[in-house]
Design a protein around this motif. Structure first.
Motif, PDB file in Angstrom:
ATOM      1  N   MET A   1       0.837  -1.207   0.000  1.00 20.98           N
ATOM      2  CA  MET A   1       0.000   0.000   0.000  1.00 20.98           C
ATOM      3  C   MET A   1       0.872   1.257   0.000  1.00 20.98           C
ATOM      4  O   MET A   1       0.585   2.212  -0.716  1.00 20.98           O
ATOM      5  N   ASN A   2       1.925   1.244   0.801  1.00 21.09           N
ATOM      6  CA  ASN A   2       2.835   2.393   0.786  1.00 21.09           C
ATOM      7  C   ASN A   2       3.469   2.553  -0.594  1.00 21.09           C
ATOM      8  O   ASN A   2       3.606   3.668  -1.095  1.00 21.09           O
ATOM      9  N   MET A   3       3.849   1.447  -1.178  1.00 17.95           N
ATOM     10  CA  MET A   3       4.519   1.514  -2.471  1.00 17.95           C
ATOM     11  C   MET A   3       3.565   1.878  -3.604  1.00 17.95           C
ATOM     12  O   MET A   3       4.013   2.242  -4.694  1.00 17.95           O
ATOM     13  N   SER A   4       2.249   1.853  -3.329  1.00 15.45           N
ATOM     14  CA  SER A   4       1.291   2.290  -4.346  1.00 15.45           C
ATOM     15  C   SER A   4       1.451   3.780  -4.648  1.00 15.45           C
ATOM     16  O   SER A   4       0.932   4.275  -5.652  1.00 15.45           O
ATOM     17  N   VAL A   5       2.194   4.487  -3.802  1.00 14.82           N
ATOM     18  CA  VAL A   5       2.533   5.891  -4.074  1.00 14.82           C
ATOM     19  C   VAL A   5       3.195   5.993  -5.447  1.00 14.82           C
ATOM     20  O   VAL A   5       3.039   6.992  -6.146  1.00 14.82           O
ATOM     21  N   LEU A   6       3.901   4.959  -5.840  1.00 12.54           N
ATOM     22  CA  LEU A   6       4.538   4.964  -7.162  1.00 12.54           C
ATOM     23  C   LEU A   6       3.495   5.064  -8.270  1.00 12.54           C
ATOM     24  O   LEU A   6       3.730   5.715  -9.286  1.00 12.54           O
ATOM     25  N   ILE A   7       2.345   4.450  -8.061  1.00 12.58           N
ATOM     26  CA  ILE A   7       1.266   4.513  -9.060  1.00 12.58           C
ATOM     27  C   ILE A   7       0.606   5.890  -9.031  1.00 12.58           C
ATOM     28  O   ILE A   7       0.475   6.547 -10.065  1.00 12.58           O
ATOM     29  N   PHE A   8       0.190   6.317  -7.837  1.00 15.97           N
ATOM     30  CA  PHE A   8      -0.505   7.604  -7.723  1.00 15.97           C
ATOM     31  C   PHE A   8       0.379   8.771  -8.176  1.00 15.97           C
ATOM     32  O   PHE A   8      -0.115   9.745  -8.737  1.00 15.97           O
ATOM     33  N   SER A   9       1.674   8.667  -7.903  1.00 18.46           N
ATOM     34  CA  SER A   9       2.581   9.755  -8.281  1.00 18.46           C
ATOM     35  C   SER A   9       3.145   9.576  -9.690  1.00 18.46           C
ATOM     36  O   SER A   9       3.969  10.384 -10.127  1.00 18.46           O
ATOM     37  N   ARG A  10       2.689   8.516 -10.354  1.00 16.55           N
ATOM     38  CA  ARG A  10       3.200   8.200 -11.698  1.00 16.55           C
ATOM     39  C   ARG A  10       4.730   8.186 -11.689  1.00 16.55           C
ATOM     40  O   ARG A  10       5.383   8.901 -12.439  1.00 16.55           O
ATOM     41  N   LEU A  11       5.259   7.370 -10.790  1.00 18.76           N
ATOM     42  CA  LEU A  11       6.715   7.241 -10.610  1.00 18.76           C
ATOM     43  C   LEU A  11       7.351   8.601 -10.319  1.00 18.76           C
ATOM     44  O   LEU A  11       8.367   8.967 -10.905  1.00 18.76           O
ATOM     45  N   PHE A  12       6.740   9.335  -9.412  1.00 13.90           N
ATOM     46  CA  PHE A  12       7.218  10.634  -8.932  1.00 13.90           C
ATOM     47  C   PHE A  12       7.151  11.750  -9.971  1.00 13.90           C
ATOM     48  O   PHE A  12       7.797  12.779  -9.822  1.00 13.90           O
ATOM     49  N   THR A  13       6.362  11.573 -11.011  1.00 15.44           N
ATOM     50  CA  THR A  13       6.242  12.626 -12.032  1.00 15.44           C
ATOM     51  C   THR A  13       4.958  13.434 -11.890  1.00 15.44           C
ATOM     52  O   THR A  13       4.790  14.432 -12.596  1.00 15.44           O
ATOM     53  N   ASN A  14       4.050  13.026 -10.992  1.00 16.51           N
ATOM     54  CA  ASN A  14       2.791  13.730 -10.780  1.00 16.51           C
ATOM     55  C   ASN A  14       3.026  14.835  -9.748  1.00 16.51           C
ATOM     56  O   ASN A  14       3.019  14.593  -8.550  1.00 16.51           O
ATOM     57  N   ASN A  15       3.221  16.028 -10.220  1.00 15.94           N
ATOM     58  CA  ASN A  15       3.530  17.148  -9.328  1.00 15.94           C
ATOM     59  C   ASN A  15       2.328  17.625  -8.512  1.00 15.94           C
ATOM     60  O   ASN A  15       2.496  18.383  -7.562  1.00 15.94           O
TER      61      ASN A  15
END
Length: 132
Positions: free
Chosen positions: A18-32
């Motif tokens: 669940m924590n690593m789902s941040v990668l999805i929501f942030s689009r691999l840290f590109t979602n500003n």
């Protein structure tokens, strides 16, 4: 309530994922958008650290009983994020996030619920382990 070792292990793994789902929501840290709406907690560095916490949960999934005080730290960490999320909701308009980016809006809608639920999970496991 009795939780088997297998169920507890799965709980730690699910928490980490669940924590690593941040990668999805942030689009691999590109979602500003995520960082824009909470630059202190959800900065690029903050999002990276959320993933590191996730790896920490997964790393103790099989041996949680050997590190009960670390499990307590996990509960505290989740409580803090849950509290910060509640404060954020009380002081921000989530519809503005959705207007800018649906994925970011979904993230802000659920991350605190997730953290508060896993806070309870980690607290239950901590109490179970120290009673032995």
């Amino acid at each position: 309530m009795t939780l088997s070792h297998s169920t507890i292990k799965k709980g730690f793994i699910i928490s980490g994922l669940m924590n690593m789902s941040v990668l999805i929501f942030s689009r691999l840290f590109t979602n500003n958008t995520i960082t824009e709406f909470d630059p202190n907690v959800m900065s690029s560095f903050g999002l990276l650290m959320i993933n590191i916490w996730g790896l920490a949960y997964i790393s103790v999934a099989k041996k949680y009983a050997l590190v009960p005080w670390l499990v307590a730290v996990f509960a505290i960490e989740k409580l803090i994020y849950g509290y910060v999320w509640i404060q954020w909701l009380l002081n921000n308009d989530i519809s503005k996030v959705y207007k800018e980016d649906v994925m970011a809006g979904m993230f802000y809608s659920v991350y605190g619920i997730n953290d508060l639920l896993f806070c309870i999970f980690f607290l239950i496991i901590f109490l179970k382990v120290i009673k032995k």
